[in-house]
Design an enzyme around this catalytic site. Sequence first.
Site, mmCIF file in Angstrom:
data_model
loop_
_atom_site.group_PDB
_atom_site.id
_atom_site.type_symbol
_atom_site.label_atom_id
_atom_site.label_comp_id
_atom_site.label_asym_id
_atom_site.label_seq_id
_atom_site.Cartn_x
_atom_site.Cartn_y
_atom_site.Cartn_z
ATOM 1 N N ASP A 13 16.172 -21.850 93.625
ATOM 2 C CA ASP A 13 16.477 -21.767 94.788
ATOM 3 C C ASP A 13 18.023 -21.234 95.036
ATOM 4 O O ASP A 13 18.736 -21.507 95.668
ATOM 5 C CB ASP A 13 16.962 -23.466 95.348
ATOM 6 C CG ASP A 13 15.628 -24.351 94.981
ATOM 7 O OD1 ASP A 13 14.833 -23.790 95.476
ATOM 8 O OD2 ASP A 13 15.923 -25.410 94.641
ATOM 9 N N GLU A 14 18.092 -20.008 94.303
ATOM 10 C CA GLU A 14 19.379 -19.249 94.440
ATOM 11 C C GLU A 14 19.588 -18.290 95.443
ATOM 12 O O GLU A 14 20.409 -17.728 95.830
ATOM 13 C CB GLU A 14 19.721 -18.516 93.096
ATOM 14 C CG GLU A 14 19.676 -19.448 91.738
ATOM 15 C CD GLU A 14 18.423 -19.453 91.029
ATOM 16 O OE1 GLU A 14 17.387 -19.205 91.730
ATOM 17 O OE2 GLU A 14 18.286 -19.864 89.965
ATOM 18 N N LYS A 16 16.745 -16.192 95.678
ATOM 19 C CA LYS A 16 16.099 -14.903 95.255
ATOM 20 C C LYS A 16 15.364 -14.048 96.515
ATOM 21 O O LYS A 16 15.282 -12.785 96.280
ATOM 22 C CB LYS A 16 15.131 -15.046 94.037
ATOM 23 C CG LYS A 16 15.936 -15.616 92.981
ATOM 24 C CD LYS A 16 14.825 -16.166 91.745
ATOM 25 C CE LYS A 16 14.286 -17.255 92.264
ATOM 26 N NZ LYS A 16 14.827 -18.499 92.220
ATOM 27 N N HIS A 41 10.322 -19.298 99.281
ATOM 28 C CA HIS A 41 11.470 -18.046 99.688
ATOM 29 C C HIS A 41 11.419 -18.130 101.191
ATOM 30 O O HIS A 41 10.459 -18.293 101.939
ATOM 31 C CB HIS A 41 11.008 -16.801 99.207
ATOM 32 C CG HIS A 41 11.100 -16.367 97.732
ATOM 33 N ND1 HIS A 41 10.422 -15.453 97.171
ATOM 34 C CD2 HIS A 41 11.471 -17.222 96.770
ATOM 35 C CE1 HIS A 41 10.570 -15.480 95.818
ATOM 36 N NE2 HIS A 41 11.348 -16.409 95.756
ATOM 37 N N ARG A 304 18.749 -31.267 97.790
ATOM 38 C CA ARG A 304 18.910 -30.969 96.541
ATOM 39 C C ARG A 304 20.309 -31.428 96.046
ATOM 40 O O ARG A 304 21.007 -31.763 96.869
ATOM 41 C CB ARG A 304 19.109 -29.189 96.781
ATOM 42 C CG ARG A 304 17.927 -28.698 97.026
ATOM 43 C CD ARG A 304 18.267 -27.165 97.237
ATOM 44 N NE ARG A 304 16.979 -26.542 97.492
ATOM 45 C CZ ARG A 304 16.909 -25.187 98.386
ATOM 46 N NH1 ARG A 304 17.898 -24.701 98.697
ATOM 47 N NH2 ARG A 304 15.834 -24.959 98.585
ATOM 48 N N ASP A 332 29.793 -17.853 101.585
ATOM 49 C CA ASP A 332 30.567 -18.613 102.650
ATOM 50 C C ASP A 332 30.545 -20.123 102.915
ATOM 51 O O ASP A 332 31.210 -20.644 103.679
ATOM 52 C CB ASP A 332 29.592 -17.780 103.960
ATOM 53 C CG ASP A 332 28.041 -18.203 104.153
ATOM 54 O OD1 ASP A 332 27.703 -17.924 102.893
ATOM 55 O OD2 ASP A 332 27.404 -19.147 104.790
HETATM 56 P P1 IMP Z 1 7.216 -28.166 88.826
HETATM 57 O O1 IMP Z 1 7.461 -26.615 88.479
HETATM 58 O O2 IMP Z 1 6.436 -28.388 89.972
HETATM 59 O O3 IMP Z 1 6.200 -28.682 87.550
HETATM 60 O O4 IMP Z 1 8.355 -28.771 88.719
HETATM 61 C C1 IMP Z 1 9.015 -29.007 87.503
HETATM 62 C C2 IMP Z 1 10.564 -28.809 87.789
HETATM 63 O O5 IMP Z 1 11.156 -27.608 88.258
HETATM 64 C C3 IMP Z 1 10.912 -29.853 88.871
HETATM 65 O O6 IMP Z 1 12.492 -30.411 88.656
HETATM 66 C C4 IMP Z 1 11.101 -29.145 89.982
HETATM 67 O O7 IMP Z 1 12.086 -29.512 91.111
HETATM 68 C C5 IMP Z 1 11.550 -27.563 89.444
HETATM 69 N N1 IMP Z 1 11.158 -26.559 90.391
HETATM 70 C C6 IMP Z 1 9.833 -25.862 90.320
HETATM 71 N N2 IMP Z 1 9.988 -24.919 91.196
HETATM 72 C C7 IMP Z 1 11.276 -24.750 91.775
HETATM 73 C C8 IMP Z 1 11.904 -24.029 92.664
HETATM 74 O O8 IMP Z 1 11.069 -23.023 93.036
HETATM 75 N N3 IMP Z 1 13.116 -24.285 93.005
HETATM 76 C C9 IMP Z 1 13.813 -25.196 92.326
HETATM 77 N N4 IMP Z 1 13.144 -26.105 91.305
HETATM 78 C C10 IMP Z 1 11.970 -25.763 90.942
#
Ligand code: IMP
Length: 442
Positions: A13-14, A16, A41, A304, A332
């Site tokens: 979630d940076e 990208k 995204h 988050r 910001d």
């Molecule tokens: P999974 O990828 O759905 O198996 O989730 C495993 C862990 O990765 C969990 O803590 C999710 O919240 C985290 N996660 C998976 N995809 C993302 C993403 O795109 N952004 C942030 N966290 C993610």
Amino acid sequence: MPGIVIVGAQWGDEGKGKITDLLAEHGDAVVRFQGGNNAGHTIVRGEEEWKLHLIPSGILYPGKRCVIGNGVVIDPKVLIEELDALRARRVDVSGLRISANAHLIMPYHLLLDSAGEAKLGSLQIGTTRRGIGPCYADKAARLGIRVQDLLDEKILKKKIVAAMEPKRLSLRPFEKDPTLDLHTMTEEYLTYGHRLEQHIADTARLMWELLDEDKKVIFEGAQGAMLDIDHGTYPFVTSSNPLSGAACVGTGVGPKDIDEVWGISKAYTTRVGAGPFPSELHEEMGETIRRRGGEFGTTTGRPRRTGWLDLVALRYAARLNTLTALVLTKLDVLSGLDRIQVCTSYRGAEGAEFEDFPYHQTVLHHTTAQLTELRGWSEDLGECRTLSDLPDGAREYLQFIEEHIGAPVTLIGVGPGRDQVVWTDAGRASMIGPGAGASAAA
Ligand code: IMP
């Protein structure tokens, strides 16, 4: 300079998507190499907003080659919905190519993901419940169904039977679930095959052709370094490798095809799901950052967790990825704070100080962030377009980060809009063309 990898340098979630979208303008192809529709995204173009989960962000540029590589796990239903939604908004999707070797998320993967989380109870990982983990597990167990299997009815049916057989016990509670009916599932997936057939290709060969022609290929990572299954905060991780090295395996090219690795980090830290987060803010400030940064998941809508920028974790991510550049998004969001804190080391339960990311989970779980205080800035950054437009406090913040990470900051996000970015000379020179290289410190 044909191969540029873009990876998340935190817990995902940076931002990208926005950065890939910007860089895609200067590239010939955009390729996803791992993860699946657990990613999300958001891309803002003028008044329009796009939310993509599987299709590379480059799809919004007519004529760009977009590839979903073999390392991605694909839920074909989600992919088709995404394609239809883009078509409905008159986006040309004909340039999309999908690896015939990519694995498919099946209905039982979704059920097993949720069931697995429920079974773990308070120990649950907080997955996105999109079936990612069970799909990668089947891939490793050599029970996976691949995109190419959609084109062969007999094989598809056989493979579904073989994949479901060893899961009989765990699938028993779902016996009556209509999505698990063999005939219905096969028919449904064959239909997906017909819909996707025109996009299915030998994408590794396509990559070689693009790179041999000296085309600029952007490898788009999903999630982030700290969610890496090997080097992240296991077991609170995803089931793939969101690191730059995976760009090779997940698309079929070698390390020498990669010229640059750009790591994306927010100006602070967020994490969704469970797991250690040393610089997490629980009080008022955490809520302020969440509210100002709009920190709610694109995929699941979950709020988050928020915290100060963690330079211990970021340095670790920089080394794991061999970052050549750092992009700092959402600067910001920190405007208006008198003082800004940055985590520069961890203190262990027994008082030991860690400047490097501790390898042992028990140690990590009991660390607290050691913070360094920097001055903030009051000005709104939304109109800043050059480093010199930024207030002194913001420039000092960037310089502090560069010194700790050892990679130059090349691009800075100062608002949600596509044009709300500050390119440094170094970034512009490496991505757009020749020019004087300089860092944020300059
Ligand atoms: P999974 O990828 O759905 O198996 O989730 C495993 C862990 O990765 C969990 O803590 C999710 O919240 C985290 N996660 C998976 N995809 C993302 C993403 O795109 N952004 C942030 N966290 C993610």
